[in-house]
Design a protein around this motif. Sequence first.
Motif, mmCIF file in Angstrom:
data_model
loop_
_atom_site.group_PDB
_atom_site.id
_atom_site.type_symbol
_atom_site.label_atom_id
_atom_site.label_comp_id
_atom_site.label_asym_id
_atom_site.label_seq_id
_atom_site.Cartn_x
_atom_site.Cartn_y
_atom_site.Cartn_z
ATOM 1 N N THR A 167 2.107 -7.104 -1.292
ATOM 2 C CA THR A 167 2.138 -6.532 0.050
ATOM 3 C C THR A 167 2.874 -5.193 -0.038
ATOM 4 O OG1 THR A 167 4.264 -7.542 0.614
ATOM 5 C CG2 THR A 167 2.267 -8.829 1.099
ATOM 6 N N SER A 168 2.986 -4.513 1.071
ATOM 7 C CA SER A 168 3.706 -3.235 1.085
ATOM 8 C C SER A 168 5.187 -3.419 0.791
ATOM 9 C CB SER A 168 3.523 -2.541 2.431
ATOM 10 O OG SER A 168 3.972 -3.375 3.489
ATOM 11 N N LYS A 213 4.282 1.592 -6.069
ATOM 12 C CA LYS A 213 2.825 1.575 -5.982
ATOM 13 C C LYS A 213 2.262 2.055 -7.307
ATOM 14 C CE LYS A 213 2.700 2.790 -1.059
ATOM 15 N NZ LYS A 213 2.287 3.833 -0.077
ATOM 16 N N LEU A 244 5.327 -4.772 -3.938
ATOM 17 C CA LEU A 244 4.192 -4.009 -4.464
ATOM 18 C C LEU A 244 3.601 -4.555 -5.753
ATOM 19 C CD1 LEU A 244 5.683 -0.474 -3.772
ATOM 20 C CD2 LEU A 244 3.853 -1.585 -2.493
#
Length: 366
Positions: free
Chosen positions: A13-14, A250, A17
């Motif tokens: 998820t954000s 990310k 990562l």
Amino acid sequence: MKKILVISNMYPTSNHLSFGIFVKNQVAALKEAGLDVDIAVNTNPATGKKNTITKYLKWGFSTLMKGFKGRKAYDVTHAHYVFPSGMLSLFLKKLFGIPFFVTAHGGDIERMAKKSPRIRNWTESILHESEHIIAVGPVLAQQIEQDFNIAQEKISVVSMGVNREVFTKGEQAVVRKKLQLAPEPFIFLFVGNVIKQKGVEELLQAFQMMKTKADRPVELVIIGSRRDENFVQSLHPFISEEVRFVDPLKQTELVEWFQASDVFVLPSHLEGFGLVALEALATDTPVIASEVGGLVSLLGEGAGHLVEPKNAIALSEELLRAVNTPKEQYMNRGAVENVLAIHDEKNITAQCIEIYKSAIKGGEGL
């Protein structure tokens, strides 16, 4: 084939990562190839007995409900990790007749199956009931075949693959300037969870031994989750000002750290495949790794440098050799290119689709 349900106990998820990012990447690749893919995943990395029970009950219930609602739509489920994900695929097969595949990643066979006789028995049942088993490395495939009495033809060796459009070569000087890194130091990089099984303690020990012998400044960057607070505390005696910790990133940001580094190090105690080492190679970064599991087949033909696991002295000697050897001599680009061609994400996706086709009646409709 109408629809695939991918089941995984790890999915990013954000906020988290790197938590199962390789599963998300494969889902995206399958969708890009034209398959209709749905997911039933756990996105909570919380540890501890109470947290684990709570999150898995919630994930398990929602997965079974999704399977019930889609029982006529799903042609197959694909579980990542034999246990616990494979248990949910097995339940959906028993309840609604939905066949399933399972991908073994290493920790599910090496660690999870050995936790108790009950989990081992469940693991064996999942493997036998599956339509087909995907192992991310040849050593893992052999272990599944021998330890669980699985027919060789039921197992395919298919890695998770690397997206070579994301992980690309960069200009080190330019990237270092962007990341505000000094141009002079020789930078070693580690990416992964900061846990004992990843060999982080040996890496820190080896780095401290090596830095006094290096004839130029050296630094070590460790990127990854540090959720195991007790383990992180135990590392403090080996941490110096040349060691930098970075939170998970990310992939579009992570690639820059690969490009900025001189050598990537993965000193794991066990490793089903070692995808992060493949990502390093794709950025033209040499790799030092432990001679374990899937890393042996991935790097053993010259694509990287293998050292004995849990051996800080041997690792220190290899780190120093990397510092003292020009990159053109230290990196066998021919061997690297062969490995990258085999494990390119596009090739891996095509292999997965062929496995679906061969094992499921009607798969020619894919």
